[in-house]
Design a protein around this motif. Sequence first.
Motif, PDB file in Angstrom:
ATOM      1  N   GLY A 134      20.103  17.769 -10.677  1.00 61.10           N
ATOM      2  CA  GLY A 134      20.606  17.163  -9.433  1.00 61.10           C
ATOM      3  C   GLY A 134      19.635  17.364  -8.284  1.00 61.10           C
ATOM      4  N   GLU A 135      18.999  18.532  -8.237  1.00 62.36           N
ATOM      5  CA  GLU A 135      18.026  18.814  -7.170  1.00 62.36           C
ATOM      6  C   GLU A 135      16.852  17.815  -7.246  1.00 62.36           C
ATOM      7  OE1 GLU A 135      17.473  20.178  -4.459  1.00 62.36           O
ATOM      8  OE2 GLU A 135      15.280  20.269  -4.373  1.00 62.36           O
ATOM      9  N   ILE A 136      16.442  17.466  -8.465  1.00 57.93           N
ATOM     10  CA  ILE A 136      15.345  16.489  -8.619  1.00 57.93           C
ATOM     11  C   ILE A 136      15.811  15.132  -8.087  1.00 57.93           C
ATOM     12  CG2 ILE A 136      13.842  15.312 -10.301  1.00 57.93           C
ATOM     13  CD1 ILE A 136      13.329  18.403  -9.970  1.00 57.93           C
ATOM     14  N   VAL A 137      17.039  14.772  -8.402  1.00 59.56           N
ATOM     15  CA  VAL A 137      17.573  13.492  -7.916  1.00 59.56           C
ATOM     16  C   VAL A 137      17.708  13.529  -6.384  1.00 59.56           C
ATOM     17  CG1 VAL A 137      19.579  11.948  -8.002  1.00 59.56           C
ATOM     18  CG2 VAL A 137      18.663  12.912 -10.104  1.00 59.56           C
ATOM     19  N   ARG A 138      18.034  14.696  -5.842  1.00 56.94           N
ATOM     20  CA  ARG A 138      18.095  14.819  -4.371  1.00 56.94           C
ATOM     21  C   ARG A 138      16.726  14.531  -3.761  1.00 56.94           C
ATOM     22  NH1 ARG A 138      16.759  17.588  -0.310  1.00 56.94           N
ATOM     23  NH2 ARG A 138      15.587  19.107  -1.544  1.00 56.94           N
ATOM     24  N   GLN A 139      15.686  15.100  -4.374  1.00 59.53           N
ATOM     25  CA  GLN A 139      14.326  14.855  -3.858  1.00 59.53           C
ATOM     26  C   GLN A 139      13.948  13.379  -3.996  1.00 59.53           C
ATOM     27  OE1 GLN A 139      11.409  17.566  -5.539  1.00 59.53           O
ATOM     28  NE2 GLN A 139      12.853  19.254  -5.459  1.00 59.53           N
ATOM     29  N   PHE A 140      14.378  12.766  -5.079  1.00 56.37           N
ATOM     30  CA  PHE A 140      14.109  11.339  -5.271  1.00 56.37           C
ATOM     31  C   PHE A 140      14.785  10.537  -4.134  1.00 56.37           C
ATOM     32  CE2 PHE A 140      15.511   7.315  -7.490  1.00 56.37           C
ATOM     33  CZ  PHE A 140      14.269   6.708  -7.466  1.00 56.37           C
ATOM     34  N   GLY A 141      16.026  10.899  -3.814  1.00 58.19           N
ATOM     35  CA  GLY A 141      16.743  10.232  -2.709  1.00 58.19           C
ATOM     36  C   GLY A 141      16.006  10.398  -1.384  1.00 58.19           C
ATOM     37  N   GLU A 142      15.424  11.608  -1.181  1.00 59.34           N
ATOM     38  CA  GLU A 142      14.664  11.853   0.053  1.00 59.34           C
ATOM     39  C   GLU A 142      13.442  10.931   0.130  1.00 59.34           C
ATOM     40  OE1 GLU A 142      15.251  13.927   2.783  1.00 59.34           O
ATOM     41  OE2 GLU A 142      17.179  13.851   1.753  1.00 59.34           O
ATOM     42  N   LYS A 143      12.748  10.784  -1.000  1.00 60.47           N
ATOM     43  CA  LYS A 143      11.559   9.901  -1.034  1.00 60.47           C
ATOM     44  C   LYS A 143      11.970   8.465  -0.746  1.00 60.47           C
ATOM     45  CE  LYS A 143       7.720  11.914  -3.243  1.00 60.47           C
ATOM     46  NZ  LYS A 143       7.557  13.083  -2.494  1.00 60.47           N
ATOM     47  N   LEU A 144      13.141   8.083  -1.247  1.00 61.22           N
ATOM     48  CA  LEU A 144      13.608   6.719  -0.989  1.00 61.22           C
ATOM     49  C   LEU A 144      13.871   6.530   0.510  1.00 61.22           C
ATOM     50  CD1 LEU A 144      16.033   6.219  -4.001  1.00 61.22           C
ATOM     51  CD2 LEU A 144      13.915   4.962  -3.584  1.00 61.22           C
ATOM     52  N   ARG A 180       0.847  -1.212   0.000  1.00 63.43           N
ATOM     53  CA  ARG A 180       0.000   0.000   0.000  1.00 63.43           C
ATOM     54  C   ARG A 180       0.876   1.253   0.000  1.00 63.43           C
ATOM     55  NH1 ARG A 180      -3.102  -2.675   3.705  1.00 63.43           N
ATOM     56  NH2 ARG A 180      -2.271  -1.482   5.443  1.00 63.43           N
ATOM     57  N   THR A 181       1.897   1.259   0.849  1.00 59.49           N
ATOM     58  CA  THR A 181       2.788   2.426   0.936  1.00 59.49           C
ATOM     59  C   THR A 181       3.420   2.730  -0.418  1.00 59.49           C
ATOM     60  OG1 THR A 181       3.319   1.781   3.184  1.00 59.49           O
ATOM     61  CG2 THR A 181       4.840   3.330   2.156  1.00 59.49           C
ATOM     62  N   LEU A 182       3.704   1.670  -1.177  1.00 58.21           N
ATOM     63  CA  LEU A 182       4.410   1.847  -2.451  1.00 58.21           C
ATOM     64  C   LEU A 182       3.463   2.001  -3.639  1.00 58.21           C
ATOM     65  CD1 LEU A 182       7.039  -0.939  -1.729  1.00 58.21           C
ATOM     66  CD2 LEU A 182       7.509   1.525  -1.777  1.00 58.21           C
ATOM     67  N   GLY A 183       2.162   1.952  -3.344  1.00 60.62           N
ATOM     68  CA  GLY A 183       1.175   2.125  -4.425  1.00 60.62           C
ATOM     69  C   GLY A 183       1.125   0.938  -5.379  1.00 60.62           C
ATOM     70  N   VAL A 184       1.533  -0.236  -4.909  1.00 62.31           N
ATOM     71  CA  VAL A 184       1.478  -1.433  -5.766  1.00 62.31           C
ATOM     72  C   VAL A 184       0.126  -2.092  -5.568  1.00 62.31           C
ATOM     73  CG1 VAL A 184       2.508  -3.701  -6.217  1.00 62.31           C
ATOM     74  CG2 VAL A 184       3.974  -1.759  -5.614  1.00 62.31           C
ATOM     75  N   LYS A 185      -0.571  -2.316  -6.698  1.00 61.34           N
ATOM     76  CA  LYS A 185      -1.928  -2.857  -6.602  1.00 61.34           C
ATOM     77  C   LYS A 185      -1.937  -4.354  -6.913  1.00 61.34           C
ATOM     78  CE  LYS A 185      -3.155   1.245  -8.975  1.00 61.34           C
ATOM     79  NZ  LYS A 185      -3.220   1.482 -10.340  1.00 61.34           N
ATOM     80  N   ALA A 186      -3.120  -4.948  -6.833  1.00 60.30           N
ATOM     81  CA  ALA A 186      -3.222  -6.380  -7.163  1.00 60.30           C
ATOM     82  C   ALA A 186      -2.956  -6.589  -8.651  1.00 60.30           C
ATOM     83  CB  ALA A 186      -4.602  -6.907  -6.789  1.00 60.30           C
ATOM     84  N   ILE A 218       7.547   5.943  -7.148  1.00 60.75           N
ATOM     85  CA  ILE A 218       8.311   6.911  -6.340  1.00 60.75           C
ATOM     86  C   ILE A 218       8.883   8.007  -7.249  1.00 60.75           C
ATOM     87  CG2 ILE A 218      10.301   7.228  -4.799  1.00 60.75           C
ATOM     88  CD1 ILE A 218       9.849   4.283  -3.875  1.00 60.75           C
ATOM     89  N   ALA A 219       9.472   7.587  -8.368  1.00 60.36           N
ATOM     90  CA  ALA A 219      10.069   8.565  -9.292  1.00 60.36           C
ATOM     91  C   ALA A 219       8.985   9.481  -9.872  1.00 60.36           C
ATOM     92  CB  ALA A 219      10.801   7.837 -10.413  1.00 60.36           C
ATOM     93  N   ALA A 220       7.839   8.882 -10.241  1.00 56.06           N
ATOM     94  CA  ALA A 220       6.766   9.654 -10.874  1.00 56.06           C
ATOM     95  C   ALA A 220       6.289  10.774  -9.952  1.00 56.06           C
ATOM     96  CB  ALA A 220       5.612   8.728 -11.239  1.00 56.06           C
TER      97      ALA A 220
END
Length: 517
Positions: A84-94, A15-21, A206-208
């Motif tokens: 790079g700032e976008i990749v930083r935010q991606f790292g934060e989400k991870l 659920r946290t990762l938005g993965v459905k059936a 996560i990336a989206a």
Amino acid sequence: MKMVVTDFGIDKALRTLGVKAINEGASTGSNYFSNGGIIESISPVDGSLIGKVKTTTKEDFETVMDVATKAFKVWRIVPAPQRGEIVRQFGEKLREKKEALGKLVSFEMGKSFQEGLGEVQEMIDICDFAVGLSRQLHGLTMHSERPGHRMYEQYHSLGVVGIISAFNFPVAVWSWNTALAWVCGDVTVWKPSEKVPLCGIACQNIAAEVFAENNLPEGISCLINGDYKVGEFMTKDSRIPLISATGSIRMGKIVAQEVASRLGKSLLELGGNNAIIVTPDADIKMTVIGAIFGAVGTAGQRCTSTRRLIIHESICDKVKLAIVDAYKQLRIGNPLDENNHIGPLIDKDAVKLYQHALKKVVEEGGNLIVEGGVLSGEGYESGCYVKPAIAEAKPDFEIVQHETFAPILYLLKYSGNVENAIDIQNNVVQGLSSAIMTNNLREAEQFLSVAGSDCGIANVNIGTSGAEIGGAFGGEKETGGGRESGSDAWKIYMRRQTNTINYTNELPLAQGIKFDL
Ligand code: NAD
């Protein structure tokens, strides 16, 4: 067969990762679609069906490529530090989703929860690395032979990068490629292994989120799903200048030829047959720890897993006894239970290959000193759990030359000096990771010298398994020659351009050539 497992918090992680059936398997970011058949993701942990993913058709792929190609034109002109700032935010989400993603990796692939978390940590680390890199995509300047001229080289974004990944690192390999490709100004299309498709969906979600939050166009991170046929959409497509493919040597040979036939670039990260040399001066305790983690970690399903232990005859019995003794303490079972050291193999086909290798080593004259075997009964219902095995063998056995993706360790003896051990180590077609255990400086330096290990990775007093993201990762010979992750691996994701500027009123030619009119 149960539908969704609730043990160990898997449903919460999904659920946290938005993965459905049932998940649409093609995506350009927030936009998901798919018109192909269904892949079922079956957990090797307990044989349960975790979820389904729809595969990508050629028409879906065309849509993905249209969107990706358009996105590249926008993304490449965003200044690199902003990328790079976008990749930083991606790292934060991870960081926020580390536990959930680590759990899914563990449950879908079968590695221990700690290793699942470790994989996500590698993703975070490569993001941090890429953020710094985004301000350092530097070229060189050089002196022109002509007066009043300036010469330099610069790196430009390459285009759409195709990523094909293996089952055993379902998330980290993608991020090693994407984090660098994104800061380099490329857009990515990823086909994860058909054995772990839900990890792909989770990462794409996560990336989206990050790209959408920053109002960036669809198409910077794309996903496609399916087996090798979907991979071939990319390898045959001349709109994709670089294919980064991780997997077996068999796959690499096909991909390399396909991409070369259209003069594209390949980055290949293929199989290994990694050895630790144990010399008379080795620290036995460290050797045992390094060898066991290397041989049984991830149930022997790492490209860097230790497959061969090349031991000096004078200490062979001592090392053998210590390792066999340590193997008795290994616990095999559900990888989400932290008490267990070893989880399952990925599927029953992998179990068959393991059984075949054990049979073959005996047929060739080897001696199983830790027998191995397939486990059954409570907790082992998936049929994918096997016992780690150790065989005394000879270096030239056919099976020893081959990478079996399972926890089988071959003990090989050498006599005389360390050169003999290095010869044995190098005498295989693969060239990924290697190690020597010794406190003898001369032996260590010989191993690292030009006449030493021929592998992409050569370690002293560390096993073969596991690498830090700061170094370039990859191997020689049939391992494919590619380098990913740290150091200057970023250069393959860019195109190099040499520029010469004339700031005079004359037009002198290079090499003193005269062309008077
Ligand atoms: P595999 O070769 O079966 O599949 C890997 C990927 O390639 C999958 O996504 C698959 O669908 C795709 N593929 C297969 N044939 C293809 C084709 N003809 N065209 C396009 N795509 C194709 O490998 P696997 O079983 O998933 O993974 C295990 C192998 O990967 C081992 O050999 C391991 O050593 C290697 N590996 C290497 C590294 C490395 O960095 N060197 C890292 C991880 C795994």
